[in-house]
Enzyme design. Structure first.
Site, PDB file in Angstrom:
ATOM      1  N   ASP A 106      95.432 -33.767  90.896  1.00  0.00           N
ATOM      2  CA  ASP A 106      96.156 -35.043  90.905  1.00  0.00           C
ATOM      3  C   ASP A 106      96.570 -35.559  89.529  1.00  0.00           C
ATOM      4  OD1 ASP A 106      93.714 -36.096  89.841  1.00  0.00           O
ATOM      5  OD2 ASP A 106      92.984 -36.599  91.843  1.00  0.00           O
ATOM      6  N   HIS A 121      92.430 -25.427  89.884  1.00  0.00           N
ATOM      7  CA  HIS A 121      93.283 -25.248  91.063  1.00  0.00           C
ATOM      8  C   HIS A 121      94.737 -25.651  90.823  1.00  0.00           C
ATOM      9  CE1 HIS A 121      89.401 -25.453  93.711  1.00  0.00           C
ATOM     10  NE2 HIS A 121      89.552 -24.306  93.087  1.00  0.00           N
TER      11      HIS A 121
HETATM   12  P1  OAD Z   1      85.495 -32.136  99.048  1.00  0.00           P
HETATM   13  O1  OAD Z   1      86.365 -33.030  99.892  1.00  0.00           O
HETATM   14  O2  OAD Z   1      85.005 -30.869  99.633  1.00  0.00           O
HETATM   15  O3  OAD Z   1      84.216 -32.933  98.582  1.00  0.00           O
HETATM   16  C1  OAD Z   1      84.290 -34.223  98.006  1.00  0.00           C
HETATM   17  C2  OAD Z   1      82.885 -34.607  97.621  1.00  0.00           C
HETATM   18  O4  OAD Z   1      82.943 -35.839  96.925  1.00  0.00           O
HETATM   19  C3  OAD Z   1      81.927 -34.787  98.800  1.00  0.00           C
HETATM   20  O5  OAD Z   1      80.722 -34.095  98.514  1.00  0.00           O
HETATM   21  C4  OAD Z   1      81.692 -36.312  98.837  1.00  0.00           C
HETATM   22  O6  OAD Z   1      80.367 -36.650  99.248  1.00  0.00           O
HETATM   23  C5  OAD Z   1      81.893 -36.680  97.382  1.00  0.00           C
HETATM   24  N1  OAD Z   1      82.345 -38.057  97.146  1.00  0.00           N
HETATM   25  C6  OAD Z   1      83.253 -38.785  97.868  1.00  0.00           C
HETATM   26  N2  OAD Z   1      83.474 -39.973  97.282  1.00  0.00           N
HETATM   27  C7  OAD Z   1      82.701 -40.011  96.177  1.00  0.00           C
HETATM   28  C8  OAD Z   1      82.478 -40.981  95.150  1.00  0.00           C
HETATM   29  N3  OAD Z   1      83.116 -42.162  95.128  1.00  0.00           N
HETATM   30  N4  OAD Z   1      81.600 -40.673  94.155  1.00  0.00           N
HETATM   31  C9  OAD Z   1      80.945 -39.494  94.154  1.00  0.00           C
HETATM   32  N5  OAD Z   1      81.106 -38.548  95.095  1.00  0.00           N
HETATM   33  C10 OAD Z   1      81.968 -38.793  96.082  1.00  0.00           C
HETATM   34  O7  OAD Z   1      86.294 -31.887  97.694  1.00  0.00           O
HETATM   35  P2  OAD Z   1      86.059 -30.772  96.576  1.00  0.00           P
HETATM   36  O8  OAD Z   1      84.629 -30.430  96.426  1.00  0.00           O
HETATM   37  O9  OAD Z   1      86.809 -31.228  95.376  1.00  0.00           O
HETATM   38  O10 OAD Z   1      90.766 -26.475  96.705  1.00  0.00           O
HETATM   39  O11 OAD Z   1      86.834 -29.559  97.216  1.00  0.00           O
HETATM   40  C11 OAD Z   1      86.941 -28.391  96.468  1.00  0.00           C
HETATM   41  C12 OAD Z   1      88.216 -27.694  96.765  1.00  0.00           C
HETATM   42  O12 OAD Z   1      88.337 -27.503  98.165  1.00  0.00           O
HETATM   43  C13 OAD Z   1      89.475 -28.462  96.420  1.00  0.00           C
HETATM   44  O13 OAD Z   1      89.828 -28.375  95.064  1.00  0.00           O
HETATM   45  C14 OAD Z   1      90.492 -27.769  97.268  1.00  0.00           C
HETATM   46  C15 OAD Z   1      89.708 -27.645  98.567  1.00  0.00           C
HETATM   47  O14 OAD Z   1      89.985 -26.548  99.299  1.00  0.00           O
HETATM   48  C16 OAD Z   1      92.027 -26.026  96.668  1.00  0.00           C
HETATM   49  O15 OAD Z   1      92.981 -26.709  97.000  1.00  0.00           O
HETATM   50  C17 OAD Z   1      92.157 -24.637  96.164  1.00  0.00           C
END
Ligand code: OAD
Length: 243
Positions: A106, A121
């Site tokens: 983003d 990514h």
């Molecule tokens: P996820 O949607 O899998 O996980 C988001 C995490 O953030 C979860 O563990 C939530 O509990 C946590 N969370 C949400 N709000 C929060 C806050 N305010 N403070 C702290 N934690 C919070 O997203 P990613 O782990 O980023 O890849 O996903 C990894 C990758 O999966 C992405 O980059 C994307 C997707 O497939 C690609 O597009 C290649």
């Protein structure tokens, strides 16, 4: 350990650390209003991301995939960094050696002032040609035409890593190096499920770095961390900084 005690402990570790690495995921941008991947609210026309963010989907219907990105770009364009992004940019200024690695596309770390986040990514504001070497920043919202075309005539694609594609080699190499030499590794707002990003904190653990997780929820990494803090990154990260 209460969060307050943990925060004092982490502040001490930050001061002692010679090299810090930080891995962020969609959670850090959630407080800016950008839906996470595995939370609710990320669906467009009922397509799960896994059905659109693939080279096969793009080959089948580039216009459909671009319409999805056009929607996502419009969502992101009106959002701003939150205190979590700003705290990490400030951490870079306060600490001699911080490497910021992000799974997010983003651009909010850049807007917050982080110098050169390693974008595992890709970047939603970058496009590249499917045929020639052309790459460019493109901030047009809404995008016209869809799909956009290169001057060579071929279709442009988002410069994003899709499911099944390799991560940009140099970026990944630098991220591995940072994880290998870090003595403190912060994992912020990621479900720690998607490889190879999820291996970075595990590598740091193997190298005996202190690993701290900040997440609203428990993740597969939580029990391996030295400290796993439950809370919002926009609230916790600013508390880790010096005065
Ligand atoms: P996820 O949607 O899998 O996980 C988001 C995490 O953030 C979860 O563990 C939530 O509990 C946590 N969370 C949400 N709000 C929060 C806050 N305010 N403070 C702290 N934690 C919070 O997203 P990613 O782990 O980023 O890849 O996903 C990894 C990758 O999966 C992405 O980059 C994307 C997707 O497939 C690609 O597009 C290649």
């Amino acid at each position: 350990m209460t969060n307050q005690v943990a925060i004092v402990q982490i502040r001490g570790w930050l001061q002692e650390a010679r090299r810090v690495a930080v891995l962020t995921g969609a959670g850090i941008s959630a407080e800016s209003g950008i839906p996470t991947f595995r939370g609710t609210g990320g669906l467009w026309r009922n397509f799960p991301a896994e059905q659109l963010a693939t080279p096969e989907a793009f080959a089948r219907d580039p216009a459909l995939v671009w319409e999805w990105y056009d929607w996502r770009r419009a969502v992101v364009a009106e959002k701003s960094p939150n205190p979590g992004h700003f705290a990490l940019a400030e951490m870079e200024r306060q600490h001699p050696s911080v490497t910021l690695i992000t799974q997010n596309v983003d651009g909010l770390h850049d807007l917050a002032g982080s110098a050169s986040p390693l974008k595992l990514h890709g970047d939603i504001w970058q496009v590249r040609c499917t045929q020639c070497d052309y790459r460019a920043t493109n901030r047009e919202v809404p995008l016209t035409p869809i799909p956009p075309r290169c001057s060579c005539g071929a279709v442009l694609r988002p410069d994003i890593v899709w499911f099944g594609e390799a991560l940009p080699e140099g970026v990944l190499r630098n991220a591995w190096a940072a994880a290998q030499i870090a003595d403190l590794f912060l994992v912020v707002g990621t479900s720690a499920l998607v490889q190879p990003a999820a291996s970075l904190p595990r590598l740091a653990l193997e190298r005996h770095a202190r690993v701290v997780e900040i997440n609203l929820e428990h993740t597969p990494l939580s029990r391996h961390c030295d400290i796993s803090l439950r809370g919002a990154s926009g609230e916790i990260l600013p508390l880790l900084l010096g005065d």
